[in-house]
Structure formats: C-alpha cells, structure tokens
Design an enzyme around this catalytic site. Sequence first.
Site, short mmCIF file in Angstrom:
data_model
loop_
_atom_site.label_atom_id
_atom_site.label_comp_id
_atom_site.label_asym_id
_atom_site.label_seq_id
_atom_site.Cartn_x
_atom_site.Cartn_y
_atom_site.Cartn_z
N GLU A 116 -7.26 -1.91 -5.27
CA GLU A 116 -7.30 -0.87 -6.32
C GLU A 116 -7.99 -1.37 -7.59
O GLU A 116 -7.81 -0.79 -8.67
CB GLU A 116 -5.88 -0.38 -6.64
CG GLU A 116 -5.07 0.11 -5.46
CD GLU A 116 -5.64 1.37 -4.79
OE1 GLU A 116 -6.71 1.84 -5.19
OE2 GLU A 116 -5.00 1.85 -3.83
N HIS A 139 0.34 -0.43 -11.16
CA HIS A 139 0.47 0.58 -10.11
C HIS A 139 1.60 0.18 -9.17
O HIS A 139 1.76 -1.00 -8.84
CB HIS A 139 -0.84 0.68 -9.31
CG HIS A 139 -0.71 1.40 -8.01
ND1 HIS A 139 -0.34 2.74 -7.94
CD2 HIS A 139 -0.88 0.99 -6.73
CE1 HIS A 139 -0.30 3.10 -6.66
NE2 HIS A 139 -0.61 2.07 -5.90
N HIS A 141 4.92 2.04 -6.24
CA HIS A 141 5.34 3.13 -5.36
C HIS A 141 6.83 3.46 -5.57
O HIS A 141 7.63 3.30 -4.64
CB HIS A 141 5.11 2.74 -3.89
CG HIS A 141 3.72 2.30 -3.56
ND1 HIS A 141 3.40 1.52 -2.46
CD2 HIS A 141 2.53 2.55 -4.19
CE1 HIS A 141 2.09 1.30 -2.41
NE2 HIS A 141 1.54 1.90 -3.45
N GLU A 169 15.51 10.75 -23.42
CA GLU A 169 14.56 9.70 -23.80
C GLU A 169 13.12 9.98 -23.36
O GLU A 169 12.19 9.39 -23.91
CB GLU A 169 14.98 8.36 -23.16
CG GLU A 169 16.29 7.81 -23.67
CD GLU A 169 16.10 6.96 -24.91
OE1 GLU A 169 15.12 6.22 -24.95
OE2 GLU A 169 16.94 7.06 -25.82
N HIS A 210 1.81 9.06 -3.02
CA HIS A 210 1.44 7.63 -2.99
C HIS A 210 2.24 6.81 -4.02
O HIS A 210 2.93 5.87 -3.65
CB HIS A 210 -0.07 7.47 -3.21
CG HIS A 210 -0.55 6.06 -3.14
ND1 HIS A 210 -1.69 5.67 -2.49
CD2 HIS A 210 -0.04 4.90 -3.66
CE1 HIS A 210 -1.85 4.36 -2.57
NE2 HIS A 210 -0.85 3.88 -3.30
P1 13P Z 1 -3.37 -4.06 -2.55
O1 13P Z 1 -2.53 -4.94 -1.65
O2 13P Z 1 -4.82 -4.10 -2.18
O3 13P Z 1 -3.12 -4.37 -4.01
O4 13P Z 1 -2.94 -2.56 -2.30
C1 13P Z 1 -1.62 -2.12 -2.47
C2 13P Z 1 -1.53 -0.70 -2.85
O5 13P Z 1 -0.55 -0.30 -3.43
C3 13P Z 1 -2.65 0.21 -2.54
O6 13P Z 1 -2.55 1.41 -3.25
ZN ZN Z 2 -0.49 1.89 -3.82
#
Ligand code: 13P
Ligand code: ZN
Length: 270
Positions: A116, A139, A141, A169, A210
Amino acid sequence: MNDILSAPFLTEMVRTTANMYAHGWDERNGGNISWMLDESELSPYLDVNAVVRDLPTGFEAPSLDGRYFLVTGTGKYFKNVAHDPAKNLGLLRLADGGRNARLLWGLTDGGKVTSEFPAHMMSHAARLAVDPLSRVVLHCHPSNLLAMTYVHDLDERAFTRTLWQMCTECIMVFPDGVNVLPWMLCGTNEIGQATAEKMKTARLVVWAQHGIYGAGRDLDETFGLIETAEKAAEIYLKIAHLPRLATITDDQLRQIADHLRLIPRDGWLD
Ligand code: 13P
Ligand code: ZN
C-alpha cells in the site's frame, strides 16, 4: 553512531504495531504504517548517505522527493515487529521524484515496502498540502468499522453522522468527519490516488469491506483517531438492531463544537 534500535522513532513504532495487533486491527500481515521523519532525527543513528538498495515505487511523488519514511514491509506481521524490527520495517528516502525509494535500513531479509506504499505516499502528499505538520499514515482492518461498511449507507455524510452520534467524543476527535471509498482493488496506484483525493478533506478514509486509513501529526494522534471511530462503530453495531430511544442531536453536536471552537465538516450537521 547510536544504536538505531534505541531510537525514539523505532521504539515508538514497535510500541504502536504491538498495540494495533493487540487491538485485533492487524491480523496476519494486515495493516501498514508510514511515518515521515526528519533527517535530524535519523542522523544520530544512521549514515543517511549509505544506501542499502533501491526500491522502485511505480509512481511519482515529486512533493515528497528527499523525504524520509519509516514503513512496514509487505507481508510482515505486526505481531512480529517487536521481535525483529530490522526485518519487518524499512527506513528509506524517496528519490527521483518519488519513482525510487533508497533503502537506508531494515527489510533485512530482502523484503519490500508495504504493497500500500502508493496510498501511503499519495496520502502524505495530500495531507501535507493541508497540514504541513502531518507526518503519519496508518492503515488497518478494525472489525467494527469494517462490519459497518456491510450494513450502513456508505454516503460519507450519513456514515460520519452515525459515528458522531455514537459517542460524545467523536465530533471532538474527528470534526472533519470520515470519508468513504467504495470497494476497490487494494495495493494499486488507483486506490492510492482515490485515497489521497479523500484525504484532502478528512484525516479518516474508510475502505469499504477492507479497513480504514488515518492520517495525523504523530502515531498517538493517528492511532487515537482510528480508535475513536472504531469505538463508535462498535456502539453502532451493538444498537443498530434495537429500538432507538435516544441519540445525540445535531443541536448537541453543535454545542460540543462551539464549546471547543471546532468547525464540523461544512453542511454535515442539520
Ligand atoms: P502489506 O502486507 O503489503 O502491507 O498489505 C497489508 C494490507 O493491509 C493490504 O491492504
Ligand atoms: Zn489492508
């Protein structure tokens, strides 16, 4: 030269990846971080002219040329960063208008930067144009935000208003709201460009089905942004199927914003 493993930027990165893993936001190799650092922070620990190898990026980022970034590697597990920072992280300087990254430290197994990387670098460029003190893109999940993208309207005003209503908050932490991208193929320049476009108006960008991107001035602030949005999504999922007897009204949201002299995203309060 001081031991780089004792550098504040590394110990903080290790702490953050471990904490994110502990929160359940980064299963397997899920998630990635990039942190822009100044040469003055690095030079006590590293010869910035000693290049280990070059990594072509596949995109251009002229405004970031010469900038240093500490990033997570692709395929690396957040849970393992603390055990072997040098294998799981990379420290690099962008060169050639962003087309190349000069690896200065880390990725010792021959690894590459996160897949990413385009979304990270393009988001940095977008955020720096809005806030010159922006440094971090993160980033991950988180389960509740991700789940919410299956059952909630993805209109970003509606999505943000729901989150604002879930905890008092929220509007204090992200008055700029949450932008939302529909599902797109990840790891591409296209999702990078789309994310950066969304980063122009908010520090949080949800990737439907995602995960989420956050941007901020330091790791704590950026972690806290995601933590707060994720908490709100958790409340939403706890109550979404129940009769709603109360909410935080727009008038109350406006009171909070006025009290703290915050400017909520224009037009997102009724
Ligand atoms: P990477 O292992 O390449 O960082 O990817 C993980 C991920 O969350 C892809 O969206
Ligand atoms: Zn991801």
